[in-house]
Structure formats: C-alpha cells, structure tokens
Design a protein around this motif. Structure first.
Motif, PDB file in Angstrom:
ATOM      1  N   CYS A  86       3.516   4.442  -3.863  1.00 17.23           N
ATOM      2  CA  CYS A  86       3.600   5.897  -3.690  1.00 17.23           C
ATOM      3  C   CYS A  86       4.903   6.326  -3.015  1.00 17.23           C
ATOM      4  CB  CYS A  86       2.403   6.403  -2.881  1.00 17.23           C
ATOM      5  SG  CYS A  86       0.825   6.251  -3.729  1.00 17.23           S
ATOM      6  N   ASP A  91      -0.744   9.466  -4.775  1.00 18.20           N
ATOM      7  CA  ASP A  91      -1.801   8.464  -4.861  1.00 18.20           C
ATOM      8  C   ASP A  91      -2.788   8.844  -5.973  1.00 18.20           C
ATOM      9  OD1 ASP A  91      -3.251   6.093  -3.825  1.00 18.20           O
ATOM     10  OD2 ASP A  91      -4.760   7.563  -3.252  1.00 18.20           O
ATOM     11  N   GLN A 127      -3.517   6.590  -9.355  1.00 14.81           N
ATOM     12  CA  GLN A 127      -4.864   6.188  -9.765  1.00 14.81           C
ATOM     13  C   GLN A 127      -5.152   6.637 -11.195  1.00 14.81           C
ATOM     14  OE1 GLN A 127      -6.421   4.114  -7.977  1.00 14.81           O
ATOM     15  NE2 GLN A 127      -5.213   4.347  -6.113  1.00 14.81           N
ATOM     16  N   SER A 164       0.819  -1.217   0.000  1.00 12.71           N
ATOM     17  CA  SER A 164       0.000   0.000   0.000  1.00 12.71           C
ATOM     18  C   SER A 164       0.853   1.268   0.000  1.00 12.71           C
ATOM     19  CB  SER A 164      -0.932   0.007   1.210  1.00 12.71           C
ATOM     20  OG  SER A 164      -0.194  -0.118   2.413  1.00 12.71           O
TER      21      SER A 164
END
Length: 211
Positions: A140, A163, A167, A136
């Motif tokens: 990034c 982030d 995306q 996670s």
C-alpha cells in the motif's frame, strides 16, 4: 507566505500535470532537483539514540510530502518491524526513486459528513533492497496529497483506501477472499492512470531519533 506550503503546492501541481497533459519527465525532475538543492534537512546518524516511536519514510525534499516505509506502530510482527528499521538506519539519507502509476481520489460518507482523500500510488522503489520493506506496508505504498484532505479526514485514510483497492485486485485475480477489518469502510474511488510512470526522487529518513 509559507515557503514549505508553496513548494508542496508546486510539486503537487507538477505531479498532477502528467495525468492531464503528459508533461515531460524532465519538468517534474527539475522541481524535485531544485527542492533537493535547497532542502535544509540532514539525515540522522545510524547510531543515534531512540526518542519515542521510530518510523521511516521517503521524504520529498522541500515539501511536507512523504511515503511511509515503516509506520510508527502497529504494523505486522514487531520483531519484523524492528529488523526493517535497523536495516534502514544503516542507509538513512540515501536517495530513493519512487515510481508512481496513478493518482487516486476517494470519498465516503460517514454520518452527515463526507470524507475525501487523494494520493499518488507508488508501485516501485529504486534504491532499496528486499530487506528494507515491511510487507504489510509495501503493498500500500503511496504519497498522500495533503491538500486534498478535509477537516474530518486524516492522512492515514489514504492507506485505508489503497488497502481496499489492493484487496479488490486480489479478488479479481482469483485470490482467496480477503479478511475485512471491522473498521473498514466502503470508499468510492476514481483512478487516473498516468500515460507513463512518474519517477519522484526522495530521501530515506528515520524519525524519532536524537543525536
């Protein structure tokens, strides 16, 4: 006179230079090597006791810059987070090469205030294995340019910006529609790609431990 701040400014200026004038890699590495030679930081032992939340980063010696590997809290499943921290504790103090591909500047308006943040995007790490990453966080990876922050912007804004970029890249690649957090904001970004990737040497450090 703040030696740490001066070192940060010097490294930041050197990192930014390739985006403008393609400074040779040897010049950047000389700055980092000098910082490593004069750094007083000492890695903590892997068997150190926990004192509060533990998090991990790759610190750039001689500066207050770092890349977060595992944030202090709230990222993914706690079990996975603890497993990664345990693996990193076994190799803390290891030199890690960070590969930066670009320098990103972002801003957004929040009420009457405009928030701004800039950072170096890290696209690869050399010296770490697959088990040393929290997925996670991995997508990034970045080094926040602390000098770019205004009085109303926290360093964590850089993760938020990156982030959003990630995306958007997934959407452009045909990936499924990403789930937006209710707290997400729209950032206006400017990305400066380096002529060649920058390699920045750092030291793996765990925080929140005591001897």
């Amino acid at each position: 006179f703040d030696p740490e701040q001066k070192a940060t400014e010097r490294l930041a200026a050197t990192l930014l230079d390739p985006a403008q004038q393609a400074a040779p890699f040897s010049e950047l590495q000389a700055v980092v090597d000098e910082a490593m030679d004069t750094s007083a930081g000492v890695a903590l032992r892997a068997d150190a006791r926990v004192k509060g939340p533990v998090w991990a980063s790759v610190d750039i010696p001689g500066t207050n810059l770092h890349m977060t590997l595992v944030p202090p809290r709230g990222s993914g499943r706690e079990a996975s987070r603890n497993e990664v921290i345990s693996r990193l504790a076994e190799i803390q103090g290891r030199s890690v090469n960070l590969v930066a591909s670009s320098y990103v500047t972002a801003s957004c308006k929040e009420g009457k205030q405009r928030r701004m943040v800039s950072f170096w995007r890290i696209v690869d790490t050399e010296g770490l294995d697959e088990g040393h990453h929290l997925e996670s966080q991995r997508q990034c990876y970045h080094i926040t340019d602390l000098g770019s922050l205004g009085s109303t912007t926290r360093p964590s804004a850089a993760f938020e910006v990156l982030d959003e970029l990630v995306q958007e890249e997934k959407q452009a690649a045909g990936a499924a529609e990403p789930q937006k957090s209710p707290r997400s904001r729209h950032w206006t970004t400017s990305v400066t790609l380096f002529n060649a990737p920058l390699q920045i040497t750092g030291v793996l450090t765990l925080h929140g431990l005591v001897e």
